[in-house]
Design an enzyme around this catalytic site. Structure first.
Site, PDB file in Angstrom:
ATOM      1  N   TRP A  74       0.900  -1.153   0.000  1.00 35.08           N
ATOM      2  CA  TRP A  74       0.000   0.000   0.000  1.00 35.08           C
ATOM      3  C   TRP A  74       0.934   1.197   0.000  1.00 35.08           C
ATOM      4  O   TRP A  74       1.608   1.487   0.990  1.00 35.08           O
ATOM      5  CB  TRP A  74      -0.868  -0.016   1.251  1.00 35.08           C
ATOM      6  N   ASN A  98       7.370  -3.036   5.984  1.00 37.41           N
ATOM      7  CA  ASN A  98       6.072  -2.422   6.247  1.00 37.41           C
ATOM      8  C   ASN A  98       6.309  -1.307   7.261  1.00 37.41           C
ATOM      9  O   ASN A  98       7.017  -1.510   8.247  1.00 37.41           O
ATOM     10  CB  ASN A  98       5.132  -3.487   6.828  1.00 37.41           C
ATOM     11  N   GLU A 470     -21.671   6.664   9.282  1.00 34.76           N
ATOM     12  CA  GLU A 470     -21.177   5.335   8.925  1.00 34.76           C
ATOM     13  C   GLU A 470     -21.784   4.875   7.593  1.00 34.76           C
ATOM     14  O   GLU A 470     -21.094   4.306   6.744  1.00 34.76           O
ATOM     15  CB  GLU A 470     -21.476   4.342  10.066  1.00 34.76           C
ATOM     16  N   LYS A 474     -19.612   3.994   4.292  1.00 34.56           N
ATOM     17  CA  LYS A 474     -19.709   2.675   3.635  1.00 34.56           C
ATOM     18  C   LYS A 474     -19.918   2.847   2.135  1.00 34.56           C
ATOM     19  O   LYS A 474     -19.270   2.220   1.308  1.00 34.56           O
ATOM     20  CB  LYS A 474     -20.894   1.926   4.214  1.00 34.56           C
ATOM     21  N   GLU A 477     -16.780   4.354   0.401  1.00 39.39           N
ATOM     22  CA  GLU A 477     -15.654   3.420   0.366  1.00 39.39           C
ATOM     23  C   GLU A 477     -15.785   2.441  -0.786  1.00 39.39           C
ATOM     24  O   GLU A 477     -14.822   2.179  -1.491  1.00 39.39           O
ATOM     25  CB  GLU A 477     -15.624   2.599   1.673  1.00 39.39           C
ATOM     26  N   HIS A 493     -27.998  25.273   6.346  1.00 39.19           N
ATOM     27  CA  HIS A 493     -26.901  26.233   6.497  1.00 39.19           C
ATOM     28  C   HIS A 493     -25.818  26.006   5.448  1.00 39.19           C
ATOM     29  O   HIS A 493     -24.644  26.205   5.714  1.00 39.19           O
ATOM     30  CB  HIS A 493     -26.333  26.152   7.923  1.00 39.19           C
ATOM     31  N   LYS A 592      -7.061  -2.350   4.897  1.00 36.02           N
ATOM     32  CA  LYS A 592      -7.850  -2.674   6.094  1.00 36.02           C
ATOM     33  C   LYS A 592      -7.159  -2.242   7.382  1.00 36.02           C
ATOM     34  O   LYS A 592      -7.799  -1.825   8.327  1.00 36.02           O
ATOM     35  CB  LYS A 592      -8.148  -4.167   6.137  1.00 36.02           C
TER      36      LYS A 592
HETATM   37  C1  G6P Z   1      -9.239   1.701   7.890  1.00 26.84           C
HETATM   38  C2  G6P Z   1     -10.359   0.760   7.480  1.00 26.84           C
HETATM   39  C3  G6P Z   1     -11.658   1.194   8.160  1.00 26.84           C
HETATM   40  C4  G6P Z   1     -11.470   1.227   9.672  1.00 26.84           C
HETATM   41  C5  G6P Z   1     -10.297   2.145  10.061  1.00 26.84           C
HETATM   42  C6  G6P Z   1      -9.926   1.962  11.519  1.00 26.84           C
HETATM   43  O1  G6P Z   1      -9.439   2.968   7.348  1.00 26.84           O
HETATM   44  O2  G6P Z   1     -10.511   0.763   6.084  1.00 26.84           O
HETATM   45  O3  G6P Z   1     -12.688   0.274   7.846  1.00 26.84           O
HETATM   46  O4  G6P Z   1     -12.636   1.685  10.270  1.00 26.84           O
HETATM   47  O5  G6P Z   1      -9.125   1.787   9.304  1.00 26.84           O
HETATM   48  O6  G6P Z   1      -9.433   0.663  11.680  1.00 26.84           O
HETATM   49  P1  G6P Z   1      -9.430  -0.136  13.020  1.00 26.84           P
HETATM   50  O7  G6P Z   1      -8.766  -1.437  12.680  1.00 26.84           O
HETATM   51  O8  G6P Z   1      -8.628   0.672  14.004  1.00 26.84           O
HETATM   52  O9  G6P Z   1     -10.831  -0.310  13.452  1.00 26.84           O
END
Ligand code: G6P
Length: 597
Positions: A74, A98, A470, A474, A477, A493, A592
């Site tokens: 990434w 990493n 949220e 979703k 994303e 506003h 992720k």
């Molecule tokens: C990334 C994932 C999200 C997640 C966030 C926090 O951006 O794509 O889905 O909510 O990280 O991750 P965590 O593992 O700390 O819940």
């Protein structure tokens, strides 16, 4: 973020293990990938842009190898390209990495003076050159690693092969996860459990500053002070089948439908058993990122309403830069699915340094945040593979609701007790209600309205606004449609100027006390041409039927309502992304587990 795997054994399995490991880690990053392996005393490096499937096409699987390292990337420094893909090789050293080397520019300038040349834009190539430089100077790789640790600032999980010794792999860890998988006449190094699950369930967790020399039948470990150390071999209890899609086409779809079972499991685990008591704190601060932060906003609503403790929700990446009004009377709750999010982990460390108690709401067992906090509650959602979280999010909301309920039930106030009287009976009904909400053909119909739009708005008030955030995330994303969540009253506003003929506005209405206000706001946008979609509970009087689509869900105890209200939003996002043929489980540019700041 970025996946690392390493293998050393005796049965010519390296290529198979590296590729299957990388496939399992692809959720951590998927813009390029590569492997380095030894075949006939020769080191081969193969890299390619894009997903692991691209890499597989150019690997000669007839090659026989007992040792190799692999990486799925990434991008942080430099665009996704073959040149920037790992492994990197400088002189005699080959590494996958990493994390982020923060002082890489300074190190690079130093190394340029010694004649090192750099082909990529990465910080990793600099780390590799530094290790080669130190190895040449010290003539000993372990000494080189020790000096490397002193010179390098930032985060790194590294797998290293040295040209002078093809019988071992070195692993180095700081601020980025790394485990050593322990096998029979073979060993593994990986950034996460799924990479090695097909081969072993035994592992050693490396801690920050530690490093290891690994051969097929030995693991020599050094602690952060560079002293030899022995560590326990642990076992994980996940199975390889847990990583499969089962009867579903997508992990996200599977994980959405696993939610009723997750809530059942959490009820069995937590209701009636001891949970951390949050009632004695003067203040609670929730730190988290992304969806976990959205779960925190629901938690704030629930804890404040039912436990009367003031709660502040901070985006973890902002928490560390502001002035902090926290002390020993503050409980800092860190919410994280992966337990590895760098900013959330750092926020926990800061909270501890200020004398606060810390509670982790974490899904991944033994993860860095779970180990760092003073107390941990696991969310029991099981391994989540789709990048966009669903079941881990609802499990976080469930746990927060349990924490709030635990305080509320000890209240002396009759009115407070009345508010929670249906909690347990509704909780037991929840899995069945959730199944019925998930089984609704309206989501596809709504997806047909949304999929070709450029902008979509979500509006709600109070806890419904937190759910909107949220739902909007979703959708963005996984479907790549721009959307925004707005507190319904704030629409006038500014944002209302963006409403045009056919602009979809999804309103969430679950709280009777403020329902009429949000309904009015939906009417206002409808009057300006919007496509009004309403998600409401069955106790709400929605008035005249001006809605283009309506989804009605059962009213349950308000502390549990968010757990079921999110389901239509997840399903709508999923169906839109499916209609648009998007890579639902691995949306572009995302990862992720975000282990960089
Ligand atoms: C990334 C994932 C999200 C997640 C966030 C926090 O951006 O794509 O889905 O909510 O990280 O991750 P965590 O593992 O700390 O819940």
């Amino acid at each position: 973020m970025c996946g690392i795997v390493g293998y050393i054994g005796k049965n010519n399995k390296a290529l198979e293990v590296l590729i299957s490991g990388l496939q399992q880690l692809e959720y951590r990053g998927y813009d390029s990938a590569g492997i380095a392996y030894i075949d006939n005393e020769k080191l081969n490096i193969i890299r390619s842009k894009g997903k692991i499937a691209n890499l597989e096409k150019i690997i000669n699987f007839d090659d026989k190898s007992n040792i190799g390292i692999g990486h799925t990337r990434w991008a942080t420094h430099g665009e996704p390209s073959e040149l920037n893909a790992h492994p990197h090789k400088c002189g005699k050293i080959t590494i996958v990495h990493n994390g982020i080397i923060e002082n890489y520019e300074e190190l690079k300038n130093e190394l340029l003076k010694y004649g090192y040349e750099f082909k990529s834009d990465t910080d990793t190539e600099v780390a590799c050159a530094l290790l080669d430089f130190l190895y040449n100077q010290e003539n000993d790789i372990l000494s080189a690693i020790k000096i490397f640790k002193e010179k390098v600032q930032g985060a790194y999980a590294i797998n290293l092969i040295c040209d002078d010794d093809f019988d071992c792999i070195y692993a180095i860890k700081k601020n980025s996860p790394l485990i050593i998988g322990v096998g029979e006449n073979e060993n593994f190094v990986a950034s996460d459990v799924p990479a090695i699950l097909n081969y072993t369930n035994k592992y050693i967790q490396l801690d920050d500053g530690e490093f290891a020399k690994i051969t097929s039948d030995s693991i020599i470990l050094y602690n952060k002070n560079n002293e030899l150390v022995k560590k326990d071999i642990k076992e994980f209890h996940e199975k390889a089948e847990d990583m499969e899609k089962g009867n579903y086409d997508y992990y996200m779809e599977k994980e959405i439908h696993e939610q009723p079972e997750v809530i059942r499991k959490m009820t069995n685990e937590y209701i009636g058993s001891d949970m951390p008591d949050i009632s004695n704190y003067k203040k609670i601060v929730i730190v988290a990122c992304g969806s976990a932060m959205h779960a925190g906003l629901i938690g704030k609503n629930l804890i404040e309403e039912y436990s009367n403790i003031p709660v502040e929700v901070d985006i973890a990446s902002e928490f560390r830069y502001g002035k902090l009004f926290i002390d020993k009377d503050t409980l800092v709750i860190a919410i994280s699915q992966s337990g590895e999010t760098a900013d959330t982990l750092e926020a926990v460390k800061i909270a501890k340094s200020k004398g606060c108690d810390t509670l982790g709401i974490v899904n991944a067992y033994g993860s860095s945040i779970a180990r760092e906090v003073s107390n941990v509650c696991y969310t029991k959602a099981g391994r989540e593979i789709a990048v966009a979280t669903t079941k881990a999010y609802s499990a976080q909301v469930t746990l927060l609701s349990f924490l709030a309920y635990n305080v509320a039930k000890t209240s002396k106030n009759k009115e407070d007790l009345c508010k929670i009287s249906s909690f347990l009976s509704d909780l037991n009904k929840l899995p069945i209600i959730m199944d019925s909400i998930l089984d609704n053909s309206l989501y596809k119909e709504i997806a047909n309205i949304l999929y070709d739009k450029n902008h979509i708005f979500f509006i709600g008030r109070g806890i419904d606004y937190a759910l909107c955030m949220e739902g909007s995330l979703k959708l963005k994303e996984i479907s790549y449609i721009h959307s925004e969540a707005y507190p319904a009253g704030e629409l006038k506003h500014g944002t209302i100027s963006l409403i045009d003929n056919g602009t979809p506005v999804i309103g969430i209405v679950t709280d009777e006390k403020i329902a009429s206000k949000t309904i009015s706001n939906l009417k206002e946008v409808k009057a300006r041409g919007a496509n009004a979609i309403c998600i409401a509970t069955d106790n709400i009087n929605l008035g005249e039927d001006f809605y283009d689509k309506k989804i009605i869900i059962p009213k349950v105890n308000p502390m549990l309502e968010p757990i079921i209200t999110i389901l239509p939003l997840q399903k709508i996002a999923f169906e839109v992304a499916k209609l648009k043929d998007c890579p639902i489980d691995q949306p572009k540019n995302l990862a992720k587990s975000v282990t960089v700041e």
